[in-house]
Motif scaffolding. Structure first.
Motif, PDB file in Angstrom:
ATOM      1  N   LYS A 406       0.854  -1.182   0.000  1.00 52.09           N
ATOM      2  CA  LYS A 406       0.000   0.000   0.000  1.00 52.09           C
ATOM      3  C   LYS A 406       0.887   1.227   0.000  1.00 52.09           C
ATOM      4  O   LYS A 406       1.757   1.383   0.861  1.00 52.09           O
ATOM      5  N   ASN A 407       0.674   2.091  -0.978  1.00 50.76           N
ATOM      6  CA  ASN A 407       1.469   3.311  -1.129  1.00 50.76           C
ATOM      7  C   ASN A 407       0.597   4.519  -0.797  1.00 50.76           C
ATOM      8  O   ASN A 407      -0.545   4.617  -1.253  1.00 50.76           O
ATOM      9  N   GLU A 408       1.155   5.442  -0.014  1.00 48.70           N
ATOM     10  CA  GLU A 408       0.390   6.629   0.375  1.00 48.70           C
ATOM     11  C   GLU A 408       1.337   7.793   0.622  1.00 48.70           C
ATOM     12  O   GLU A 408       2.388   7.634   1.253  1.00 48.70           O
ATOM     13  N   ILE A 409       0.971   8.944   0.111  1.00 48.62           N
ATOM     14  CA  ILE A 409       1.709  10.174   0.404  1.00 48.62           C
ATOM     15  C   ILE A 409       1.166  10.751   1.707  1.00 48.62           C
ATOM     16  O   ILE A 409      -0.044  10.945   1.850  1.00 48.62           O
ATOM     17  N   THR A 410       2.038  11.014   2.639  1.00 51.47           N
ATOM     18  CA  THR A 410       1.612  11.521   3.943  1.00 51.47           C
ATOM     19  C   THR A 410       1.904  13.008   4.124  1.00 51.47           C
ATOM     20  O   THR A 410       1.415  13.617   5.072  1.00 51.47           O
ATOM     21  N   LYS A 411       2.707  13.576   3.223  1.00 48.79           N
ATOM     22  CA  LYS A 411       3.023  15.000   3.355  1.00 48.79           C
ATOM     23  C   LYS A 411       3.463  15.553   2.005  1.00 48.79           C
ATOM     24  O   LYS A 411       4.221  14.906   1.280  1.00 48.79           O
ATOM     25  N   ILE A 412       2.954  16.718   1.638  1.00 43.94           N
ATOM     26  CA  ILE A 412       3.419  17.487   0.489  1.00 43.94           C
ATOM     27  C   ILE A 412       3.786  18.873   1.009  1.00 43.94           C
ATOM     28  O   ILE A 412       2.986  19.524   1.687  1.00 43.94           O
ATOM     29  N   ALA A 413       4.976  19.308   0.665  1.00 45.83           N
ATOM     30  CA  ALA A 413       5.495  20.552   1.253  1.00 45.83           C
ATOM     31  C   ALA A 413       5.028  21.786   0.482  1.00 45.83           C
ATOM     32  O   ALA A 413       5.819  22.577  -0.033  1.00 45.83           O
ATOM     33  N   ASN A 414       3.713  21.942   0.358  1.00 46.25           N
ATOM     34  CA  ASN A 414       3.153  23.202  -0.144  1.00 46.25           C
ATOM     35  C   ASN A 414       1.816  23.432   0.538  1.00 46.25           C
ATOM     36  O   ASN A 414       1.347  22.612   1.340  1.00 46.25           O
ATOM     37  N   SER A 415       1.162  24.532   0.227  1.00 43.19           N
ATOM     38  CA  SER A 415      -0.012  24.943   0.985  1.00 43.19           C
ATOM     39  C   SER A 415      -1.212  24.032   0.778  1.00 43.19           C
ATOM     40  O   SER A 415      -2.012  23.832   1.699  1.00 43.19           O
ATOM     41  N   ASP A 416      -1.380  23.454  -0.432  1.00 42.16           N
ATOM     42  CA  ASP A 416      -2.562  22.641  -0.683  1.00 42.16           C
ATOM     43  C   ASP A 416      -2.300  21.146  -0.651  1.00 42.16           C
ATOM     44  O   ASP A 416      -3.226  20.348  -0.827  1.00 42.16           O
ATOM     45  N   GLY A 417      -1.052  20.736  -0.426  1.00 43.43           N
ATOM     46  CA  GLY A 417      -0.750  19.319  -0.327  1.00 43.43           C
ATOM     47  C   GLY A 417      -0.927  18.555  -1.622  1.00 43.43           C
ATOM     48  O   GLY A 417      -1.273  17.370  -1.607  1.00 43.43           O
ATOM     49  N   ILE A 418      -0.654  19.204  -2.764  1.00 42.88           N
ATOM     50  CA  ILE A 418      -0.881  18.602  -4.075  1.00 42.88           C
ATOM     51  C   ILE A 418       0.264  18.971  -5.009  1.00 42.88           C
ATOM     52  O   ILE A 418       0.742  20.109  -5.009  1.00 42.88           O
ATOM     53  N   ILE A 419       0.719  18.009  -5.809  1.00 39.70           N
ATOM     54  CA  ILE A 419       1.616  18.275  -6.929  1.00 39.70           C
ATOM     55  C   ILE A 419       0.928  17.758  -8.185  1.00 39.70           C
ATOM     56  O   ILE A 419       0.587  16.575  -8.274  1.00 39.70           O
ATOM     57  N   GLN A 420       0.686  18.648  -9.134  1.00 42.23           N
ATOM     58  CA  GLN A 420       0.041  18.268 -10.379  1.00 42.23           C
ATOM     59  C   GLN A 420       1.076  17.759 -11.377  1.00 42.23           C
ATOM     60  O   GLN A 420       2.186  18.274 -11.466  1.00 42.23           O
ATOM     61  N   GLY A 421       0.696  16.752 -12.145  1.00 44.10           N
ATOM     62  CA  GLY A 421       1.514  16.316 -13.260  1.00 44.10           C
ATOM     63  C   GLY A 421       1.365  17.261 -14.436  1.00 44.10           C
ATOM     64  O   GLY A 421       0.524  18.167 -14.428  1.00 44.10           O
ATOM     65  N   PRO A 422       2.147  17.082 -15.484  1.00 45.13           N
ATOM     66  CA  PRO A 422       2.073  17.960 -16.650  1.00 45.13           C
ATOM     67  C   PRO A 422       0.788  17.742 -17.437  1.00 45.13           C
ATOM     68  O   PRO A 422       0.141  16.700 -17.329  1.00 45.13           O
ATOM     69  N   SER A 423       0.428  18.717 -18.240  1.00 38.27           N
ATOM     70  CA  SER A 423      -0.752  18.630 -19.094  1.00 38.27           C
ATOM     71  C   SER A 423      -0.353  18.154 -20.482  1.00 38.27           C
ATOM     72  O   SER A 423       0.820  17.899 -20.762  1.00 38.27           O
TER      73      SER A 423
END
Length: 668
Positions: A406-423
């Protein structure tokens, strides 16, 4: 072969190629017979075979790539049980190459009026110097082993130089050297040269380790590493990584000494430890300089005369080590005179201060920096069961292994906790398909959930907003996708997007079977992955009729009841295929026969021939067959477009080849 995104993928280009274009044409103006681009119909679709030929056919004109690896060491024992060892290692690479670009004219957008030559040379070397002091001693039933040491790893040199220029004097690949070009216009010479080791970066490490066991029943080990890397700024260069492990061999205990051949070996073990990752480019934390030519414009008509120096990327002097921390508990056991083996492991691995390229806005004016982007947690368990036995001359064995994760992200170091991939990944103009978000698996697929296809006008009339009863879209019609309004606010927008699938498998399976009878033997290896999805798109533009489709398009909606998964075709771009949704997604479970080998050992049959002790003849097939419902060429898709943390994107994946081998070996 290009294997990247939709702009750099030869197989993808072949899949979307206009079906009216044959690969070769007997009336082609091209010297190699390639069909020209269908200018006027699809002038941006070049013949994919011609693209690969003219890009690569003359790219290796006697290129030489060499590697030299070696080490020397000295070992001394100044006093009993104390050993000093010093080793010095070299890892060097060097080579040269040249290429020729021929002339061709296969379309308005695919032509080259002037041939050209290019040459390059490179030389690199990494040096490693390791010194250790080891003490090993036995005191009665107690055994100890201790080690201290340090290691210096240095990027000594990484030089690369080269150049290219158009208009060779002879127009032939065998004479494609830079000496044989017209150098009248020196401004047309393109050159490059750099020492990518940047004067010598490296790694300095200090190591300490202690091991202890009592009667080979109780085992204990502890290690401490301190690593300093030049990849980080002062103040952030050092990382400290401890680890500890312990084991208990139950079968060495007196109360299990008489087990009547049932339990032959049993060991409980546990470990906890950390290690570091510093894999980013050298000195990327500092303000590296890039050059633009033509340079900066003052106003709209006044360019500066020379190249402009600009920051290569946004700096981040605070970036530091990524740390991987793992906790593990396991059991190893053997039963019935070691015919039955069993292994079980439980683990929890946490990646802290994840090194990732940060998403930034284009207004930053420079490339994105590396940051310590967050924490990722993997938890799971692994099981292995093996049986090996014989019945007379018949020997057989079977091993089955399974891993749950089971894989899970527990922390993202920005205000919204999200990193978007490219379009623009699945096709030109589409939104991001991959995402990293707290509480979700890394690289999960993000988009709109669908509820089938609108089949009839009655269904169109019933597809209305819960707020006022009006249609969701003014132009909706039969054959359109029915998107799910997740929050029931009467608007299909970004707030209705959700996690669609996961490219990471929930379970991985491995199977090995073997049998042998009087020298004749067979082995088979299988592997499988389950619980993962793949996003598939063999389109560069979602709705463009001069690009080819796969035969799947015959199953599109073209009347009531014809399809509930593929929408209608359209001559214009629309939301049905431009919006990222689960219509692109497929389950990608599979079981693959990786290898089948059959052979015979002739040693027992040639025992009278003293010259040979054994002769083995065999045949093997790799990638024999894959059991899957996935419609693409290979369900095991690791490509993740331009984000290193993403995966599961099939834009035209070059399939795994099937290999048949025959061989024999002789022992004297």
């Amino acid at each position: 072969m290009a294997t990247g995104n939709i702009y750099w993928n030869d197989l993808h280009n072949a899949l979307v190629q206009n079906p009216l274009m044959p690969a070769y044409w007997d009336k082609s103006p091209d010297a190699n017979g390639f069909t020209p681009t269908l200018d006027g119909l699809a002038n941006d679709q070049a013949n994919p075979l011609a693209v690969m030929f003219y890009r690569s056919n003359y790219s290796n004109l006697g290129n030489k790539d060499n590697t030299l690896v070696g080490n020397v060491y000295m070992e001394l024992e100044p006093i009993e049980d104390l050993k000093f060892r010093s080793s010095y290692g070299l890892d060097s690479w060097f080579g040269h190459g040249r290429s020729w670009t021929p002339t061709f004219a296969l379309g308005v957008l695919f032509s080259n009026a002037n041939d050209g030559a290019s040459q390059y040379q490179y030389l690199g070397a990494n040096l490693t110097w390791t010194n250790t002091l080891t003490y090993e001693r036995t005191f009665g039933d107690h055994n100890i082993n201790a080690l201290i040491g340090n290691e210096v790893y240095k990027n000594q040199i990484n030089n690369s130089v080269g150049g290219s220029m158009a208009n060779t004097r002879f127009g032939l690949p065998e004479y494609a050297y830079l000496n044989n070009v017209d150098k009248t216009d020196v401004n047309s010479i393109n050159t490059f040269g750099a020492d990518y080791a940047a004067g010598g970066g490296g790694l300095l490490s200090y190591i300490a380790r202690a091991q202890y066991d009592y009667k080979e029943k109780y085992l204990l080990s502890a290690t401490m590493r301190a690593d300093g890397s030049s990849n980080f700024a002062k103040g952030n260069r050092w990382g400290y990584f401890p680890s500890v492990s312990a084991g208990w061999i139950l079968t060495n205990e007196d109360f299990l000494s008489n087990n009547n051949g049932v339990l032959d070996f049993a060991k409980f073990r546990g470990s906890w430890g950390q290690n570091g990752n510093q894999s980013i480019d050298n000195f990327i934390y500092s303000s590296n300089i890039a050059y633009l030519n033509p340079g900066y414009y003052f106003g709209d008509t006044k360019p500066i005369s020379g190249a402009t120096a600009v920051p290569a990327r946004v700096t981040n002097p605070d970036v530091t080590w990524e740390t991987s921390e793992q906790l593990n508990f396991g059991l190893d056991a053997r039963f019935f005179n070691s015919r039955l083996d069993f292994t079980a492991d439980w683990y929890k691995k946490t990646t802290k201060d994840w090194l990732v390229v940060a998403p930034i806005q284009g207004t930053s004016g420079a490339g994105a920096p590396y940051i310590n982007g967050g924490d990722i947690e993997n938890t799971g368990y692994e099981l292995m069961l093996s049986w090996n036995d014989n019945i007379g001359d018949f020997k057989y064995g079977a091993t089955i292994s399974g891993a749950f994760n089971k894989n899970e992200i527990t922390k993202i170091a920005n205000s919204d906790g999200i990193i978007q991939g490219p379009s623009s990944v699945l096709s030109q103009g589409t939104a991001s398909v991959s995402r990293a978000e707290v509480g979700k698996p890394i690289g999960f697929f993000y988009g709109y959930e669908t509820d089938g296809i609108l089949q009839t006008q009655d269904e169109v009339a019933a597809y209305v907003k819960p707020t006022d009863g009006t249609p969701y879209f003014s132009d909706q019609r039969p054959g359109d996708v029915r998107f799910v309004d997740q929050n029931q606010d009467g608007v299909i927008d970004e707030s209705d997007k959700k996690m669609l699938g996961n490219p990471n498998p929930d379970f991985e399976l491995g199977i090995q079977l073997n049998a042998e009878y009087k020298g004749f033997y067979a082995n088979v290896t299988l592997s499988g992955k389950y619980g993962m999805q793949v996003m598939q798109s063999y389109r560069s533009f979602a709705d463009r009729f001069d690009q080819n489709y796969t035969t799947e398009i015959f199953g599109r909606w073209h009347g009531a009841g014809t399809s509930n998964t593929l929408p209608r075709l359209s001559s214009v771009s629309n939301r049905n295929t431009n919006w990222i949704s689960d219509i692109y997604m497929q389950d990608a479970d599979y079981l693959r026969i990786n290898n089948l080998t059959v052979g015979v050992k002739l040693g027992d049959y040639i025992s009278d021939i003293k010259l040979f002790s054994d002769i083995k003849v065999y045949a093997a097939i790799n990638n024999l067959y894959t059991f899957t419902n996935y419609t693409g060429m290979d369900p095991e898709v690791s490509f993740g477009h331009d984000a290193s943390w993403a995966s599961g994107i099939d834009l035209g994946l070059y399939p795994l080849p099937r290999t048949v081998m025959f061989g024999f070996s002789v022992d004297f």
